[in-house]
Design a protein around this motif. Structure first.
Motif, PDB file in Angstrom:
ATOM      1  N   TYR A 257       0.790  -1.221   0.000  1.00 18.62           N
ATOM      2  CA  TYR A 257       0.000   0.000   0.000  1.00 18.62           C
ATOM      3  C   TYR A 257       0.832   1.286   0.000  1.00 18.62           C
ATOM      4  O   TYR A 257       0.283   2.387  -0.045  1.00 18.62           O
ATOM      5  N   ASN A 258       2.150   1.135   0.033  1.00 17.35           N
ATOM      6  CA  ASN A 258       3.004   2.319  -0.084  1.00 17.35           C
ATOM      7  C   ASN A 258       3.884   2.291  -1.331  1.00 17.35           C
ATOM      8  O   ASN A 258       4.761   3.137  -1.490  1.00 17.35           O
ATOM      9  N   SER A 259       3.667   1.348  -2.213  1.00 19.70           N
ATOM     10  CA  SER A 259       4.465   1.282  -3.438  1.00 19.70           C
ATOM     11  C   SER A 259       3.917   2.249  -4.480  1.00 19.70           C
ATOM     12  O   SER A 259       2.758   2.668  -4.443  1.00 19.70           O
ATOM     13  N   ASN A 260       4.764   2.598  -5.430  1.00 21.44           N
ATOM     14  CA  ASN A 260       4.340   3.350  -6.604  1.00 21.44           C
ATOM     15  C   ASN A 260       3.762   2.378  -7.628  1.00 21.44           C
ATOM     16  O   ASN A 260       4.136   1.199  -7.665  1.00 21.44           O
ATOM     17  N   LEU A 261       2.896   2.876  -8.482  1.00 22.13           N
ATOM     18  CA  LEU A 261       2.255   2.022  -9.480  1.00 22.13           C
ATOM     19  C   LEU A 261       2.291   2.701 -10.845  1.00 22.13           C
ATOM     20  O   LEU A 261       1.971   3.891 -10.963  1.00 22.13           O
ATOM     21  N   VAL A 262       2.699   1.945 -11.852  1.00 19.84           N
ATOM     22  CA  VAL A 262       2.654   2.398 -13.248  1.00 19.84           C
ATOM     23  C   VAL A 262       1.783   1.406 -14.005  1.00 19.84           C
ATOM     24  O   VAL A 262       2.181   0.260 -14.222  1.00 19.84           O
ATOM     25  N   ALA A 263       0.583   1.824 -14.359  1.00 13.46           N
ATOM     26  CA  ALA A 263      -0.399   0.920 -14.964  1.00 13.46           C
ATOM     27  C   ALA A 263      -0.526   1.172 -16.468  1.00 13.46           C
ATOM     28  O   ALA A 263      -0.682   2.312 -16.903  1.00 13.46           O
ATOM     29  N   TYR A 264      -0.468   0.092 -17.240  1.00 13.98           N
ATOM     30  CA  TYR A 264      -0.626   0.165 -18.683  1.00 13.98           C
ATOM     31  C   TYR A 264      -1.915  -0.525 -19.120  1.00 13.98           C
ATOM     32  O   TYR A 264      -2.168  -1.673 -18.725  1.00 13.98           O
TER      33      TYR A 264
ATOM     34  N   ASN B 163      13.158   2.810 -12.928  1.00 12.24           N
ATOM     35  CA  ASN B 163      12.584   2.772 -11.582  1.00 12.24           C
ATOM     36  C   ASN B 163      11.653   1.584 -11.369  1.00 12.24           C
ATOM     37  O   ASN B 163      11.308   1.258 -10.234  1.00 12.24           O
ATOM     38  N   VAL B 164      11.228   0.916 -12.419  1.00 10.81           N
ATOM     39  CA  VAL B 164      10.311  -0.228 -12.293  1.00 10.81           C
ATOM     40  C   VAL B 164      11.100  -1.491 -11.962  1.00 10.81           C
ATOM     41  O   VAL B 164      12.034  -1.858 -12.679  1.00 10.81           O
ATOM     42  N   LYS B 165      10.714  -2.157 -10.879  1.00 13.39           N
ATOM     43  CA  LYS B 165      11.374  -3.391 -10.463  1.00 13.39           C
ATOM     44  C   LYS B 165      10.575  -4.630 -10.851  1.00 13.39           C
ATOM     45  O   LYS B 165      11.140  -5.684 -11.170  1.00 13.39           O
ATOM     46  N   ILE B 166       9.258  -4.514 -10.785  1.00 15.08           N
ATOM     47  CA  ILE B 166       8.360  -5.671 -10.915  1.00 15.08           C
ATOM     48  C   ILE B 166       7.307  -5.363 -11.965  1.00 15.08           C
ATOM     49  O   ILE B 166       6.825  -4.231 -12.060  1.00 15.08           O
ATOM     50  N   ILE B 167       6.946  -6.375 -12.747  1.00 14.50           N
ATOM     51  CA  ILE B 167       5.853  -6.254 -13.709  1.00 14.50           C
ATOM     52  C   ILE B 167       4.839  -7.351 -13.409  1.00 14.50           C
ATOM     53  O   ILE B 167       5.188  -8.531 -13.381  1.00 14.50           O
ATOM     54  N   SER B 168       3.594  -6.953 -13.180  1.00  5.59           N
ATOM     55  CA  SER B 168       2.523  -7.901 -12.878  1.00  5.59           C
ATOM     56  C   SER B 168       1.627  -8.058 -14.098  1.00  5.59           C
ATOM     57  O   SER B 168       1.143  -7.072 -14.650  1.00  5.59           O
ATOM     58  N   MET B 169       1.385  -9.326 -14.510  1.00  3.30           N
ATOM     59  CA  MET B 169       0.597  -9.611 -15.707  1.00  3.30           C
ATOM     60  C   MET B 169      -0.447 -10.690 -15.406  1.00  3.30           C
ATOM     61  O   MET B 169      -0.151 -11.877 -15.460  1.00  3.30           O
ATOM     62  N   SER B 170      -1.661 -10.275 -15.103  1.00  9.58           N
ATOM     63  CA  SER B 170      -2.754 -11.227 -14.879  1.00  9.58           C
ATOM     64  C   SER B 170      -3.549 -11.408 -16.166  1.00  9.58           C
ATOM     65  O   SER B 170      -4.772 -11.306 -16.195  1.00  9.58           O
ATOM     66  N   ILE B 171      -2.828 -11.673 -17.235  1.00 10.18           N
ATOM     67  CA  ILE B 171      -3.386 -11.822 -18.580  1.00 10.18           C
ATOM     68  C   ILE B 171      -2.646 -12.943 -19.276  1.00 10.18           C
ATOM     69  O   ILE B 171      -1.592 -13.381 -18.811  1.00 10.18           O
ATOM     70  N   GLY B 172      -3.170 -13.436 -20.393  1.00  8.25           N
ATOM     71  CA  GLY B 172      -2.450 -14.486 -21.088  1.00  8.25           C
ATOM     72  C   GLY B 172      -3.215 -15.125 -22.218  1.00  8.25           C
ATOM     73  O   GLY B 172      -4.256 -14.631 -22.669  1.00  8.25           O
TER      74      GLY B 172
ATOM     75  N   ALA C 184      -1.437 -10.628  -8.733  1.00  5.66           N
ATOM     76  CA  ALA C 184      -1.291  -9.257  -8.249  1.00  5.66           C
ATOM     77  C   ALA C 184      -0.821  -9.220  -6.804  1.00  5.66           C
ATOM     78  O   ALA C 184       0.016  -8.382  -6.429  1.00  5.66           O
ATOM     79  N   MET C 185      -1.335 -10.147  -5.970  1.00  2.00           N
ATOM     80  CA  MET C 185      -0.904 -10.194  -4.575  1.00  2.00           C
ATOM     81  C   MET C 185       0.558 -10.611  -4.464  1.00  2.00           C
ATOM     82  O   MET C 185       1.297 -10.082  -3.624  1.00  2.00           O
ATOM     83  N   THR C 186       0.984 -11.546  -5.286  1.00  5.72           N
ATOM     84  CA  THR C 186       2.385 -11.968  -5.269  1.00  5.72           C
ATOM     85  C   THR C 186       3.294 -10.818  -5.683  1.00  5.72           C
ATOM     86  O   THR C 186       4.378 -10.620  -5.106  1.00  5.72           O
ATOM     87  N   ALA C 187       2.862 -10.033  -6.680  1.00  4.44           N
ATOM     88  CA  ALA C 187       3.632  -8.847  -7.069  1.00  4.44           C
ATOM     89  C   ALA C 187       3.744  -7.879  -5.900  1.00  4.44           C
ATOM     90  O   ALA C 187       4.798  -7.255  -5.677  1.00  4.44           O
ATOM     91  N   GLY C 188       2.653  -7.759  -5.125  1.00  9.83           N
ATOM     92  CA  GLY C 188       2.680  -6.902  -3.946  1.00  9.83           C
ATOM     93  C   GLY C 188       3.659  -7.404  -2.893  1.00  9.83           C
ATOM     94  O   GLY C 188       4.407  -6.616  -2.295  1.00  9.83           O
ATOM     95  N   ILE C 189       3.681  -8.718  -2.663  1.00 14.36           N
ATOM     96  CA  ILE C 189       4.621  -9.292  -1.691  1.00 14.36           C
ATOM     97  C   ILE C 189       6.054  -9.079  -2.155  1.00 14.36           C
ATOM     98  O   ILE C 189       6.950  -8.757  -1.358  1.00 14.36           O
ATOM     99  N   ALA C 190       6.295  -9.253  -3.456  1.00 11.08           N
ATOM    100  CA  ALA C 190       7.637  -9.016  -4.002  1.00 11.08           C
ATOM    101  C   ALA C 190       8.060  -7.569  -3.762  1.00 11.08           C
ATOM    102  O   ALA C 190       9.232  -7.289  -3.470  1.00 11.08           O
ATOM    103  N   ALA C 191       7.102  -6.631  -3.876  1.00 10.91           N
ATOM    104  CA  ALA C 191       7.408  -5.224  -3.613  1.00 10.91           C
ATOM    105  C   ALA C 191       7.779  -5.013  -2.146  1.00 10.91           C
ATOM    106  O   ALA C 191       8.675  -4.215  -1.839  1.00 10.91           O
ATOM    107  N   LEU C 192       7.107  -5.713  -1.227  1.00 12.05           N
ATOM    108  CA  LEU C 192       7.459  -5.619   0.195  1.00 12.05           C
ATOM    109  C   LEU C 192       8.894  -6.078   0.424  1.00 12.05           C
ATOM    110  O   LEU C 192       9.657  -5.449   1.164  1.00 12.05           O
ATOM    111  N   VAL C 193       9.253  -7.181  -0.228  1.00 15.57           N
ATOM    112  CA  VAL C 193      10.596  -7.740  -0.060  1.00 15.57           C
ATOM    113  C   VAL C 193      11.643  -6.795  -0.635  1.00 15.57           C
ATOM    114  O   VAL C 193      12.674  -6.515  -0.003  1.00 15.57           O
TER     115      VAL C 193
END
Length: 498
Positions: free
Chosen positions: A295-302, A331-340, A447-456
């Motif tokens: 909840y404190n991470s930055n977000l770049v949404a495409y 600045n982007v560390k993680i990319i979350s893709m709930s698509i396929g 998306a939740m796993t991407a959030g946990i990765a951001a915490l780490v």
């Protein structure tokens, strides 16, 4: 949504056909052959998926099948060129060898099509070694298949394997309707936010005592973010969520012509991207709304796609371009893709490799469908070694959610569905301000796993991608072993950040 399929992610509405394999009856050197029917092409696709779990158009399909799929798909042929594995430009510009190859491809197509370069060119990628050309003749396919240094040939506009079913549009991940949230599915936390029930299954609330994702920027490639959801807009930086930003971009190509490249805006018209953004990074404030993992991470949404299924040229090109742009953001560390999609898509695969080469951790959904979960494993791009594949579980042990895929390529799992009431999944922000909804499947798990990765990563900002991934693995329930269907299993977020 016009083309939608009965699936939240990766659903394949397979057509059972009794026809013979068309490759056995085709004369590939005859331009007079009629275009094969969608039923015949789908029969070929189904055979390949059941046999190999993937589809390689250039090597598995005859020229006639490939040509027919191109004609049904808006006449767009996507050509990956270069040596094997040469997905993108190394350095600042293409080598003379690759430039010569491009010219040879154009000459071949111009000669067989009997037209000019401007008439055959749809798009020439500036980073990936990919051309999109307009093809109308079987002879062109035959000539290209015979050329050296062609990595793949794909009918990138063909999307008829997953058939339209407007009565089940919601199953493709799109929903803009708000829902009432069961009081047992959240806990009220300070300053007056709702923490989803499953966060405690992964010790996310305990992990917040150490890390909240501050300083980390996560990229989200999905259907965009709703312009009507204030908490993912001007209210993103609010309450306990402070000193951060949200940005929105659009790469989805929205045009009446297949060979046009007019980019649509960043606003979600589906609802799925809004839900994923919420699960990942919704603010923790006093609005009595669901909070996101980081909840404190930055977000770049495409907004790279219309819905969660990448089944036409516009979406595949949009996602490919989004991956390149996020790859180029330092600045982007993680990319979350709930698509396929059920099988590999060349220009998306090349773009995944490009972003991976830039050090990004790419987390992708393992697949969610209402049928065929018993015979089909992890979908693309989660099936790639460059991605981290995630699926969802019920809250009664290692039982996958009703519509989730599993398999040997899954890396992690997230508990996201009540076993006693499968309609109760994860509470998230709704499409409109003040609204909430439930979202499930491997989508929300990703998306939740991407959030946990951001915490780490926030806790360990100097770590490399490999080191952060190792922390996630060590926090997996099965570590140091790997389960044949669920990888390292459920992640303990507290252990991961310690």
């Amino acid at each position: 949504m016009k083309k939608i399929i009965p699936l939240i992610l990766g659903l394949f509405l397979v057509l059972s056909c009794s026809k013979d394999d068309p490759t056995e009856i085709i004369d590939e050197n005859s331009e007079s052959q009629k275009i094969l029917s969608i039923e015949e092409i789908n029969s070929f696709i189904e055979t390949q998926l059941k046999k190999k779990g993937d589809l390689d158009w250039a090597n598995d399909a005859s020229a006639h099948i490939l040509y027919s799929a191109v004609m049904h798909g808006g006449e767009v042929l996507t050509i990956g060129f270069g040596d094997k594995g040469e997905s993108f430009i190394n350095g600042t510009q293409r080598s003379s060898r690759l430039n010569t190859l491009i010219e040879d491809i154009y000459k071949t197509v111009q000669n067989t099509e009997g037209t000019t370069r401007s008439n055959v060119q749809v798009s020439e990628d500036d980073v990936l070694n990919v051309l999109d050309l307009r093809v109308t003749k079987l002879e062109t396919i035959v000539e290209l298949k015979a050329m050296n240094n062609i990595r793949y040939l794909e009918p990138n506009g063909y999307g008829f394997y997953l058939q339209s079913d407007t009565a089940q549009e919601k199953s493709a991940g799109c929903s803009q309707s708000g829902q009432s949230i069961n009081s047992g599915d959240y806990t009220v936390i300070s300053p007056n936010a709702r923490m989803p029930w499953n966060f405690r299954n992964h010790n996310i609330d305990d992990a917040w005592g150490i890390s909240t994702g501050a300083g980390i920027t996560v990229g989200l490639i999905d259907t965009g973010i709703s312009a009507s959801q204030n908490l993912l807009g001007s209210g993103f930086n609010d309450g306990d969520s402070n000193g951060r930003s949200v940005q929105r971009f659009g790469t989805f190509i929205d045009s009446p012509w297949w060979w046009s490249n007019n980019v649509d805006g960043p606003n979600d018209r589906c609802g799925h991207g809004t839900q994923m953004a919420s699960a990942l990074a919704s603010p923790r404030n006093n609005d009595f709304m669901p909070v996101g993992v980081a909840y404190n991470s930055n977000l770049v949404a495409y907004r790279g796609t219309e819905d969660v299924v990448l089944n036409d040229y516009h979406e595949r090109k949009g996602v490919s371009n989004a991956l390149k742009e996020l790859g180029n953001r330092s600045n982007v560390k993680i990319i979350s893709m709930s698509i396929g999609y059920p099988w590999s898509i060349g220009n998306v695969k090349d773009a995944v490799k490009y972003a991976y080469g830039k050090g990004k951790m790419i987390i992708a959904a393992g697949g969610t469908s209402t049928t065929f979960t018993n015979w089909y494993g992890v979908i693309f791009p989660a099936s790639m070694s460059e991605t981290v594949a995630v699926t969802g579980l019920k809250d009664n042990g290692y039982n996958r959610c009703d519509i989730c895929h599993d398999g040997s390529k899954i890396d992690f799992t997230i508990i996201m569905q009540r076993a006693g009431d499968t309609s109760r999944t994860v509470p998230v922000l709704g499409f409109n301000s003040g609204a909430q909804s439930y979202v499930g499947g491997s989508s929300v798990a990703t998306a939740m796993t991407a959030g946990i990765a951001a915490l780490v990563w926030s806790r360990n900002p100097s770590m490399s991608r490999a080191q952060v991934l190792d922390k996630l693995k060590r926090a997996g329930e099965f570590y140091p072993n790997r389960n044949s269907k669920f990888g390292y299993g459920n992640i303990d977020a507290l252990k991961a950040v310690q």
